[in-house]
Each structure stands twice: as C-alpha cells, then as structure tokens.
Scaffold this active site. Structure first.
Site, PDB file in Angstrom:
ATOM      1  N   ASP A   1      10.642   1.109   0.740  1.00  0.00           N
ATOM      2  CA  ASP A   1       9.511   0.887   0.741  1.00  0.00           C
ATOM      3  C   ASP A   1       8.655  -0.410   0.567  1.00  0.00           C
ATOM      4  O   ASP A   1       8.501  -0.871  -0.472  1.00  0.00           O
ATOM      5  CB  ASP A   1       8.730   2.089   0.011  1.00  0.00           C
ATOM      6  CG  ASP A   1       7.082   2.101   0.216  1.00  0.00           C
ATOM      7  OD1 ASP A   1       6.890   3.174   1.115  1.00  0.00           O
ATOM      8  OD2 ASP A   1       6.401   1.562  -0.417  1.00  0.00           O
TER       9      ASP A   1
ATOM     10  N   TYR B   1       3.163  -6.945  -0.335  1.00  0.00           N
ATOM     11  CA  TYR B   1       4.171  -7.052  -1.610  1.00  0.00           C
ATOM     12  C   TYR B   1       4.730  -8.516  -1.079  1.00  0.00           C
ATOM     13  O   TYR B   1       5.623  -8.969  -2.006  1.00  0.00           O
ATOM     14  CB  TYR B   1       5.258  -5.832  -1.467  1.00  0.00           C
ATOM     15  CG  TYR B   1       4.815  -4.576  -1.681  1.00  0.00           C
ATOM     16  CD1 TYR B   1       3.486  -4.385  -1.964  1.00  0.00           C
ATOM     17  CD2 TYR B   1       5.560  -3.545  -1.229  1.00  0.00           C
ATOM     18  CE1 TYR B   1       2.832  -3.243  -2.066  1.00  0.00           C
ATOM     19  CE2 TYR B   1       4.865  -2.278  -1.423  1.00  0.00           C
ATOM     20  CZ  TYR B   1       3.621  -1.906  -1.511  1.00  0.00           C
ATOM     21  OH  TYR B   1       3.162  -0.761  -1.923  1.00  0.00           O
TER      22      TYR B   1
ATOM     23  N   LYS C   1       3.780  -1.470   5.755  1.00  0.00           N
ATOM     24  CA  LYS C   1       2.514  -1.002   5.847  1.00  0.00           C
ATOM     25  C   LYS C   1       1.683  -2.287   6.342  1.00  0.00           C
ATOM     26  O   LYS C   1       1.953  -3.369   5.876  1.00  0.00           O
ATOM     27  CB  LYS C   1       1.859  -0.567   4.366  1.00  0.00           C
ATOM     28  CG  LYS C   1       3.013   0.362   3.782  1.00  0.00           C
ATOM     29  CD  LYS C   1       2.317   0.754   2.419  1.00  0.00           C
ATOM     30  CE  LYS C   1       3.289   1.693   1.437  1.00  0.00           C
ATOM     31  NZ  LYS C   1       4.300   0.507   0.735  1.00  0.00           N
TER      32      LYS C   1
ATOM     33  N   HIS D   1      -2.168   1.007   5.233  1.00  0.00           N
ATOM     34  CA  HIS D   1      -1.999   0.927   3.877  1.00  0.00           C
ATOM     35  C   HIS D   1      -3.186   1.660   2.822  1.00  0.00           C
ATOM     36  O   HIS D   1      -3.209   2.359   2.105  1.00  0.00           O
ATOM     37  CB  HIS D   1      -2.009  -0.488   3.245  1.00  0.00           C
ATOM     38  CG  HIS D   1      -1.227  -0.796   2.081  1.00  0.00           C
ATOM     39  ND1 HIS D   1      -0.290  -1.806   1.672  1.00  0.00           N
ATOM     40  CD2 HIS D   1      -1.261   0.076   0.829  1.00  0.00           C
ATOM     41  CE1 HIS D   1       0.039  -1.694   0.730  1.00  0.00           C
ATOM     42  NE2 HIS D   1      -0.294  -0.534   0.099  1.00  0.00           N
TER      43      HIS D   1
HETATM   44  P1  NAP Z   1       6.795   3.292 -10.486  1.00  0.00           P
HETATM   45  O1  NAP Z   1       7.958   3.197  -9.641  1.00  0.00           O
HETATM   46  O2  NAP Z   1       6.133   4.505 -10.740  1.00  0.00           O
HETATM   47  O3  NAP Z   1       7.007   2.429 -11.819  1.00  0.00           O
HETATM   48  C1  NAP Z   1       7.704   1.070 -11.858  1.00  0.00           C
HETATM   49  C2  NAP Z   1       7.714   0.680 -13.175  1.00  0.00           C
HETATM   50  O4  NAP Z   1       8.360   1.583 -14.101  1.00  0.00           O
HETATM   51  C3  NAP Z   1       7.858  -0.344 -13.766  1.00  0.00           C
HETATM   52  O5  NAP Z   1       7.615  -1.032 -14.954  1.00  0.00           O
HETATM   53  C4  NAP Z   1       9.848  -0.105 -13.970  1.00  0.00           C
HETATM   54  O6  NAP Z   1      10.378  -1.336 -14.960  1.00  0.00           O
HETATM   55  C5  NAP Z   1       9.487   1.142 -14.783  1.00  0.00           C
HETATM   56  N1  NAP Z   1      10.897   1.947 -14.323  1.00  0.00           N
HETATM   57  C6  NAP Z   1      11.539   2.077 -13.275  1.00  0.00           C
HETATM   58  N2  NAP Z   1      12.469   3.024 -13.476  1.00  0.00           N
HETATM   59  C7  NAP Z   1      12.391   3.300 -14.835  1.00  0.00           C
HETATM   60  C8  NAP Z   1      13.296   4.252 -15.479  1.00  0.00           C
HETATM   61  N3  NAP Z   1      14.333   4.936 -15.085  1.00  0.00           N
HETATM   62  N4  NAP Z   1      12.829   4.245 -16.911  1.00  0.00           N
HETATM   63  C9  NAP Z   1      11.889   3.713 -17.562  1.00  0.00           C
HETATM   64  N5  NAP Z   1      10.942   2.955 -16.847  1.00  0.00           N
HETATM   65  C10 NAP Z   1      11.474   2.531 -15.649  1.00  0.00           C
HETATM   66  O7  NAP Z   1       5.676   2.316  -9.971  1.00  0.00           O
HETATM   67  P2  NAP Z   1       5.202   1.726  -8.735  1.00  0.00           P
HETATM   68  O8  NAP Z   1       5.891   0.484  -8.397  1.00  0.00           O
HETATM   69  O9  NAP Z   1       3.678   1.620  -8.689  1.00  0.00           O
HETATM   70  O10 NAP Z   1       5.473   2.499  -7.359  1.00  0.00           O
HETATM   71  C11 NAP Z   1       6.486   2.729  -6.754  1.00  0.00           C
HETATM   72  C12 NAP Z   1       6.490   2.186  -5.170  1.00  0.00           C
HETATM   73  O11 NAP Z   1       5.557   2.925  -4.482  1.00  0.00           O
HETATM   74  C13 NAP Z   1       6.081   0.739  -5.133  1.00  0.00           C
HETATM   75  O12 NAP Z   1       7.243  -0.272  -5.516  1.00  0.00           O
HETATM   76  C14 NAP Z   1       5.617   0.595  -3.927  1.00  0.00           C
HETATM   77  O13 NAP Z   1       6.619   0.434  -2.600  1.00  0.00           O
HETATM   78  C15 NAP Z   1       4.994   2.115  -3.542  1.00  0.00           C
HETATM   79  N6  NAP Z   1       3.535   1.944  -3.767  1.00  0.00           N
HETATM   80  C16 NAP Z   1       2.426   2.149  -2.810  1.00  0.00           C
HETATM   81  C17 NAP Z   1       1.435   1.811  -2.881  1.00  0.00           C
HETATM   82  C18 NAP Z   1       0.256   2.201  -1.926  1.00  0.00           C
HETATM   83  O14 NAP Z   1      -1.106   1.770  -2.090  1.00  0.00           O
HETATM   84  N7  NAP Z   1       0.748   2.905  -0.723  1.00  0.00           N
HETATM   85  C19 NAP Z   1       0.614   1.419  -4.324  1.00  0.00           C
HETATM   86  C20 NAP Z   1       1.730   1.514  -5.371  1.00  0.00           C
HETATM   87  C21 NAP Z   1       2.982   1.637  -5.099  1.00  0.00           C
HETATM   88  P3  NAP Z   1      11.585  -2.208 -14.558  1.00  0.00           P
HETATM   89  O15 NAP Z   1      11.141  -2.778 -12.983  1.00  0.00           O
HETATM   90  O16 NAP Z   1      11.667  -2.897 -15.520  1.00  0.00           O
HETATM   91  O17 NAP Z   1      12.657  -1.139 -14.270  1.00  0.00           O
END
Ligand code: NAP
Length: 326
Positions: A45, A50, A79, A112
């Site tokens: 994704d 990004y 996006k 997006h």
């Molecule tokens: P997330 O995946 O909910 O959380 C990432 C955080 O959790 C990081 O700090 C990571 O640290 C930690 N983490 C990951 N796996 C873990 C585990 N098993 N145990 C404990 N901590 C863990 O957050 P996100 O990056 O916001 O969302 C995921 C994806 O959604 C993004 O990368 C992006 O592709 C997409 N997104 C889209 C939008 C949009 O507007 N469409 C907005 C936000 C995000 P480490 O890296 O140190 O493991």
C-alpha cells in the site's frame, strides 16, 4: 484457513492482508519490501505522499527477477495526492507514479482524500505533503470530485490502473460517485481501529460492493511518533495493545495484541495493511487469518469505540483546517 483475498467490484482479487508503506524510509524501502515479499506479503500500500514508490518498486522488481514472485502475484495500491485532482494532473501523476513503481500497471488507484488543493509542479517541489508549514500546500482548488473520478476511470480504460477507489471518504460521497461511475467504485480505505470503528460506514460500503481496507489498525501507535500537531490527539491515549479486551483475547489464543487487532478487522472481511520497519513484527502481522474470535470477543473490542480519529486534517491543520469529516 479463512479466505485470504477479497473480490473487488472490478472482478480483481485483492489480498486481505498487505504491507503499509507510510513512514518506511526511502533508504530502506527496497530492502524492506523485498524482505516482506520473502515473508509472504503480496499487497503493498503506497502513495505519492509517502515518497517511496520508486524504492518500493525496486524491491518488488528484485523479487520478480530473483524468481520469488511473478508480477501477477503482486498487488500494488497507490494514491493520488490532493494537489493533482484536475483531470490532466491526475492522469499525468498516475502515469508518473506507475513509472516510478516500474511494474507496468497499478492494481488499485485511490483518490487519497476528498479535497482538491492547488496544483504544485512536482518538478519544482520535492514533497508537497500538507504538513509542510506552507499555505501553498493546503490552498483549496475548485475541482469537483466527479472530474477526478472520471480521470481515474480513463486510467482504467488505458490500462494504467486495474481498479479504482477512494480513501477518507464518507458515505454521502460514495453514494454520489455511484450515481455516475462508469467503472465500479471498488475500494474504500479508511482509518479503522477499535477507537474509531465507523460501523455504519463499513456497513454501507460492504452493502454496496465496495471493499473496505482499514488503515492505522493499531490506532494511536502510528501517530505518537509524528510531529506535535499530528501527534497531539494521540498523546496520553492508552495504547490499544494494552486495552483489556484486546489483552484478554490475546491471552486466550496465545497471540500478540497486534494480531488480535488485525484479526478483529479481517474476520469482518476488512483488509488490513499494517506497517512495520521491523522484520519480526512485519512477519507477525501477516499471520492473522489462522484463528477466529467469537462474536462476543469482536463486540467487546468494538465497544472500545470512542469516535477518536487521529488522521484528521480538520484538526492537525489549525491554520487551514479541512473539515472533511464534519
Ligand atoms: P499501523 O500499521 O497501525 O501502525 C504502525 C505502527 O505500529 C508503527 O509504529 C510500527 O512500528 C508499529 N507496529 C507495527 N507492527 C507492530 C506489532 N506487531 N506490534 C507492535 N507494534 C507494531 O499504522 P499506519 O502506518 O498509520 O497504517 C498502516 C498503513 O495504512 C500505512 O503504512 C499506509 O500504507 C496506510 N495509511 C493510509 C492512510 C490514508 O490516508 N489512506 C493514512 C494512514 C495510513 P515499527 O515500524 O517499529 O514496527
């Protein structure tokens, strides 16, 4: 084992678990993606925002060259950023982004956010994200969603994108797009975690054949590491990993709280795209289809809902609030 893909309205299959690329540094993105493929990830994704599409694409290309996967086994979501909603800009950016990935086509192209901002020439700016403290990046532009949607449809006609959808939209706009869509609205990507469950939006989308993907499945965890304006709402909020119903289920099934949070979504046919820069956590996050929660356990986790949205440009852009979730 539960079904591992969702059939999109376009007829394409989308993996239920993918890897999120937000905050994966450019410098390590190619290796991270290559190792994620080795671990079993097939969906990536990305987004123009990004700033790592080229590097992520290099990781995938390396995996294809080394015989780990074929192109058709990989699913790329990316996006369109807000400054490129005008028809000609949307088309130009999609081509530019597809070229950056270097994989021939984009599997799923999303708008997006439901807001158009003034055009910024990508050649003159490195990074037009709206959190750069500069009014120019958040100056609204008068572009109807329909113009952008129809530009995205032409990308499907031309084979640049296989499926199209939106992100951060609410039900009213989804109903509206459906009235004129020539190609199906295949996907909706939204913030979705137990503090922001949005049950009616999920229900509306799924009833209308729009596949839902959850982002920020771990809630505040992703936001505490951002600059102050963006982390403010997350600061002091208890981590979902420590929430009682999440811990109880994790203990019962002998899995981590992270896996419980991801299964809470996938069991309801909501795709997840966790991000991790850590190889152990990255592998752990993929293994979320092999156990089932009871209905009562899902409900107990959903009861944590407090309507708490972290990704809200009406809040973190106080000088130029975009109140898209009002
Ligand atoms: P997330 O995946 O909910 O959380 C990432 C955080 O959790 C990081 O700090 C990571 O640290 C930690 N983490 C990951 N796996 C873990 C585990 N098993 N145990 C404990 N901590 C863990 O957050 P996100 O990056 O916001 O969302 C995921 C994806 O959604 C993004 O990368 C992006 O592709 C997409 N997104 C889209 C939008 C949009 O507007 N469409 C907005 C936000 C995000 P480490 O890296 O140190 O493991």
């Amino acid at each position: 084992m539960a079904k591992s893909t969702i059939t999109l309205a376009s007829g394409k299959e989308m993996p239920l678990v993918g890897f999120g690329l937000w905050k994966v540094p450019k410098e390590t993105a190619a290796d991270t993606v290559y190792n994620a493929i080795k671990a079993g990830y097939r969906l990536f994704d990305g987004a123009y925002d990004y700033q790592n599409e080229k590097e992520a694409g290099e990781g995938i290309q390396r995996a294809i060259t080394n015989g780990l996967v074929t192109r058709s086994e990989i699913f790329i979501t990316t996006k369109l950023w807000n400054n490129y909603h005008r028809r000609e800009h949307a088309i130009e950016m999609a081509k530019r982004q597809s070229d950056a990935w270097g994989l021939g086509y984009i599997d799923l192209f999303l708008m997006h956010f439901p807001c158009a901002l003034k055009y910024i020439d990508p050649a003159t700016r490195q990074y037009p994200a709206w959190w750069i403290d500069d009014s120019g990046t958040v100056a609204p532009d008068n572009v109807p969603i329909r113009e952008t949607w129809e530009a995205m449809e032409s990308l499907v006609d031309d084979g640049i994108a296989c499926s199209i959808g939106v992100s951060n939209f609410q039900a009213q706009s989804l109903y509206d797009i459906k009235t004129y869509a020539r190609h199906p609205l295949s996907a909706l990507q939204i913030e979705h975690h137990p503090y922001l469950a949005q049950p009616e939006l999920v229900q509306m989308a799924q009833e209308n054949g729009i596949a839902v993907t959850a982002y920020s499945s771990f809630g505040p965890q992703s936001f505490v590491e951002l600059p102050p304006a963006f982390s403010k709402r997350a600061r002091g909020i208890p981590l979902l990993f420590d929430a009682e119903p999440v811990r109880a289920v994790a203990g019962k099934y002998g899995v981590s709280p992270a896996r419980v949070l991801l299964r809470w979504a996938t069991q309801r046919n909501i795709a997840v795209i966790p991000k991790s820069n850590n190889q152990t956590r990255l592998a752990e996050n993929l293994d979320v289809l092999g156990f089932d929660l009871t209905t009562e356990e899902i409900e107990a986790i959903t009861a944590l809902d407090r309507g708490l949205r972290f990704n809200d440009p009406g809040f973190y852009l106080p000088d130029y609030p975009l109140r898209i979730f009002a």
